[in-house]
Design a protein around this motif. Sequence first.
Motif, short mmCIF file in Angstrom:
data_model
loop_
_atom_site.label_atom_id
_atom_site.label_comp_id
_atom_site.label_asym_id
_atom_site.label_seq_id
_atom_site.Cartn_x
_atom_site.Cartn_y
_atom_site.Cartn_z
N LYS A 398 1.01 -1.38 0.02
CA LYS A 398 0.13 -0.06 -0.20
C LYS A 398 0.86 1.13 0.10
O LYS A 398 0.54 2.22 -0.66
CB LYS A 398 -0.84 -0.11 1.43
N LEU A 399 1.92 1.21 0.65
CA LEU A 399 2.80 2.49 0.70
C LEU A 399 3.40 2.66 -0.45
O LEU A 399 3.49 3.84 -0.67
CB LEU A 399 3.81 2.19 1.93
N ILE A 400 3.79 1.62 -1.34
CA ILE A 400 4.45 2.04 -2.54
C ILE A 400 3.25 1.86 -3.72
O ILE A 400 3.87 2.54 -5.05
CB ILE A 400 5.73 1.00 -2.78
N LYS A 401 2.30 1.71 -3.45
CA LYS A 401 1.29 1.61 -4.50
C LYS A 401 1.53 0.76 -5.64
O LYS A 401 1.53 0.97 -6.77
CB LYS A 401 0.89 3.10 -4.76
N ASP A 402 2.24 -0.36 -5.31
CA ASP A 402 2.57 -0.94 -6.48
C ASP A 402 2.94 -2.68 -5.73
O ASP A 402 3.13 -2.66 -4.63
CB ASP A 402 3.77 -0.89 -6.77
N GLU A 403 2.97 -3.54 -6.78
CA GLU A 403 3.36 -4.98 -6.20
C GLU A 403 4.82 -4.93 -5.51
O GLU A 403 5.83 -4.31 -6.02
CB GLU A 403 3.20 -5.86 -7.36
N ILE A 404 5.10 -5.83 -4.40
CA ILE A 404 6.33 -5.80 -4.05
C ILE A 404 7.08 -7.24 -4.54
O ILE A 404 8.26 -7.01 -4.27
CB ILE A 404 6.20 -5.48 -2.34
N GLY A 405 6.43 -8.06 -4.53
CA GLY A 405 6.82 -9.72 -4.71
C GLY A 405 7.37 -10.10 -3.55
O GLY A 405 7.38 -9.40 -2.44
N GLU A 406 8.30 -11.22 -3.50
CA GLU A 406 8.82 -11.72 -2.42
C GLU A 406 9.99 -11.63 -2.21
O GLU A 406 10.67 -10.90 -3.02
CB GLU A 406 8.52 -13.43 -2.56
N GLY A 407 10.86 -11.94 -1.05
CA GLY A 407 12.15 -11.87 -0.49
C GLY A 407 12.92 -11.08 -1.32
O GLY A 407 13.23 -9.89 -0.87
N HIS A 408 13.71 -11.24 -2.54
CA HIS A 408 14.65 -10.58 -2.87
C HIS A 408 14.21 -9.07 -3.53
O HIS A 408 14.66 -8.07 -3.33
CB HIS A 408 15.27 -11.49 -4.34
N GLN A 409 12.79 -9.41 -4.15
CA GLN A 409 12.17 -8.06 -4.79
C GLN A 409 11.79 -7.06 -3.44
O GLN A 409 12.01 -5.90 -3.60
CB GLN A 409 11.08 -8.36 -5.56
N ARG A 410 11.44 -7.77 -2.38
CA ARG A 410 11.01 -6.83 -1.29
C ARG A 410 12.17 -6.32 -0.53
O ARG A 410 12.33 -5.09 -0.31
CB ARG A 410 10.22 -7.76 -0.24
N LEU A 411 13.33 -7.07 -0.69
CA LEU A 411 14.69 -6.41 -0.16
C LEU A 411 15.05 -5.09 -1.01
O LEU A 411 15.34 -4.19 -0.49
CB LEU A 411 15.90 -7.46 -0.45
N ASN A 412 15.05 -5.41 -2.28
CA ASN A 412 15.13 -4.25 -3.42
C ASN A 412 14.27 -2.89 -3.16
O ASN A 412 14.77 -1.79 -2.88
CB ASN A 412 15.25 -4.59 -4.80
N THR A 413 13.05 -3.21 -3.01
CA THR A 413 11.76 -2.33 -2.76
C THR A 413 12.31 -1.50 -1.38
O THR A 413 12.15 -0.26 -1.21
CB THR A 413 10.52 -2.84 -2.43
N GLY A 432 12.79 -11.19 7.90
CA GLY A 432 12.38 -9.69 8.47
C GLY A 432 13.46 -8.95 7.84
O GLY A 432 14.79 -9.42 7.77
N ILE A 433 13.34 -7.74 7.30
CA ILE A 433 14.44 -6.84 6.75
C ILE A 433 14.25 -5.65 7.38
O ILE A 433 13.37 -5.00 7.49
CB ILE A 433 14.11 -6.72 5.38
N ILE A 434 15.58 -5.11 7.79
CA ILE A 434 15.66 -3.84 8.25
C ILE A 434 16.49 -2.87 7.28
O ILE A 434 17.55 -3.25 6.83
CB ILE A 434 16.46 -3.76 9.68
N GLY A 435 15.82 -1.99 6.65
CA GLY A 435 16.49 -1.26 5.82
C GLY A 435 16.83 0.17 6.40
O GLY A 435 16.08 0.61 7.23
N THR A 436 17.88 0.79 6.17
CA THR A 436 18.37 2.16 6.50
C THR A 436 18.56 3.08 5.43
O THR A 436 18.78 2.65 3.90
CB THR A 436 19.76 2.07 7.31
N PRO A 437 18.64 4.28 5.83
CA PRO A 437 18.67 5.55 4.89
C PRO A 437 20.09 5.47 3.74
O PRO A 437 20.10 5.77 3.05
CB PRO A 437 18.91 6.86 5.67
N LEU A 443 19.15 -8.66 7.39
CA LEU A 443 18.02 -9.89 7.23
C LEU A 443 18.25 -10.81 8.50
O LEU A 443 19.24 -11.01 8.88
CB LEU A 443 18.28 -10.62 6.01
N THR A 444 16.98 -11.23 8.82
CA THR A 444 16.81 -12.33 9.98
C THR A 444 17.29 -13.59 9.50
O THR A 444 17.17 -13.65 8.21
CB THR A 444 15.33 -12.19 10.51
#
Length: 506
Positions: A398-413, A432-437, A443-444
Amino acid sequence: MVKETLDAPYSHYLLDAELSQKVDHRTTEEMDIDGFTLMEIAGSSAAKKILQHNKQLQHNVFLCGKGNNAGDALVVARYLLQHDARVTLVFISGTDDLSKDTQKNLKLLRAFDKKDRITIYEKWSGFSAPNNYNFIIDGMLGTGLTSDLRGDYAKAVGWANQQQHPVLAMDIPTGLHPDSGEKMGKAIEAVRTFSFGGRKQGFYLNDGPAVTGTIDYCDLPFPNAYKEDCKTFALDTDWVSLPSYTPGKHKYDSGVLHIVAGSEGLTGAAIMAARSAWAEGLGAIIIICPRGLLSVFEHNLPSVIKKPVGKKEDYYFKESHAEQVQDILQEKESSMLLGPGLGRNTDTISFVEQLLTTTTTDTIIDADGLWCLSQLEEWPKTDQANWILTPHPGELQKLIKDEIGEGHQRLNTVRKLCQENNTTILSKGMPGIIGTPSRKCYLTNYNTNYFARAGSGDVLAGKVSAFSALGLAADESCAAALLNGQQKLSSLQKDTNKIPEPTDFI
Ligand SMILES: NC(=O)C1=CN([C@@H]2O[C@H](COP(=O)(O)OP(=O)(O)OC[C@H]3O[C@@H](n4cnc5c(N)ncnc54)[C@H](OP(=O)(O)O)[C@@H]3O)[C@@H](O)[C@H]2O)[C@@H](O)CC1
Ligand SMILES: Nc1ncnc2c1ncn2[C@@H]1O[C@H](COP(=O)(O)OP(=O)(O)O)[C@@H](O)[C@H]1O
Ligand SMILES: [K+]
């Protein structure tokens, strides 16, 4: 600038294929260490670990490709021969075209055996497994995998996965993509993977956790500086320190958390989050709620201070409450958790927008707070604002208003979203993924599906908020919160057969 304090040890840097090859290449070129030497170190350290765990090795089957991954397996075979084991080698695509160092190792191996303890099959067809053997060693493909498994590789993988015998993978299970963790057609299902010179990112994403088994990190003499481009790391209690409780002098100098939460019928989430945060020893938690809900929080959270806003008949937040909330926030230095059970009224969206536009308090945004944010054209974020967003996959979408895909795609997003918005994101899911600025992602390394029961997200948001209120940087607050849950999960699993409940993680 958002402060980032996590600092992973080199052993937890996650390499992709390109970086693996680059590090390998630079070491051979600039350090003048040849590939044969690296192969010897890799194979010998895997062999030592295998021998440490298994004193009685009689016979092992080695599945070999034609690249350097096969060379690692041949080094292992030589060490096992030295310990009186027999070895059966199967070269899936023959021995005519082996890489230089693999060829050398085959020659060396043959010269080591005086008692006919080596059996070699030059192609897959015709291979017949010995009657009794201990392990299947997978040396078919490593970081050189370029496409879906071709020819007999797919057949050999299928065969290995059907055997009762455990498979030990050299560097990476054959068929697993080192970057995305996707199976390229099929992949070896290993019980153990010996990872040479760097864990691979794909172990933690998509199919990776299901096929990699236990990861055994085998160090290689790569200068650490060559890994500096790495932006992905494995979270582990080995290196992330969890805050220990230190009592403060006064309730307002030992961590203050404001929780802005609640709407009619949706008070449970805030109660769970508050209990979870309180368990970390904060000095004070202050719930800010619409005045109509005051009695619910009074009844359920005796230790928590309540500051109601608006009128007795207000059961959800309205834009007109934003200024009052802002005034309360300014009374004490604190962190703020915004979102649990806020509801989705149009007026609440305006309230969230207004509050986020004006506040400079470190803010954790969860649940309906994220939903409200996703309804806005633009995020009302100032450059100084320090936000942590904790979306599950649906909320992230919802936040990106687009599909996010699984794992690797989610990481890139996540990586992109964090950099573009100068924010920290704890993206829930497996992993679980923590992303920073600064584009770093953590990754967990455990099965997060044990947390997929309603309420675990509220407990997690409570922990992130508590650690933020205790003064940890955003990235560290997220890491400590995730691993706090993992530690509770593992002691529960050690002590009982109880099915874990969200309240067990408080
Ligand atoms: N990096 C390091 O620091 C160190 C690396 N070391 C080890 O080297 C490994 C990397 O070795 P590598 O580069 O030779 O590649 P590797 O995985 O053996 O295979 C390449 C071959 O596979 C083939 N092939 C590709 N895709 C295929 C498919 N889908 N289906 C079928 N075939 C396929 C491809 O064939 P081609 O496409 O060229 O015809 C090519 O011949 C690494 O994982 C580690 O184990 C250690 O020894 C020490 C230090
Ligand atoms: N300690 C933890 N480690 C890893 N993931 C966690 C942890 N706690 C919660 N999660 C993640 O949070 C998810 C639950 O959050 P969410 O779906 O928002 O639940 P709810 O809102 O019902 O509480 C889990 O599926 C899991 O991915
Ligand atoms: K392999």
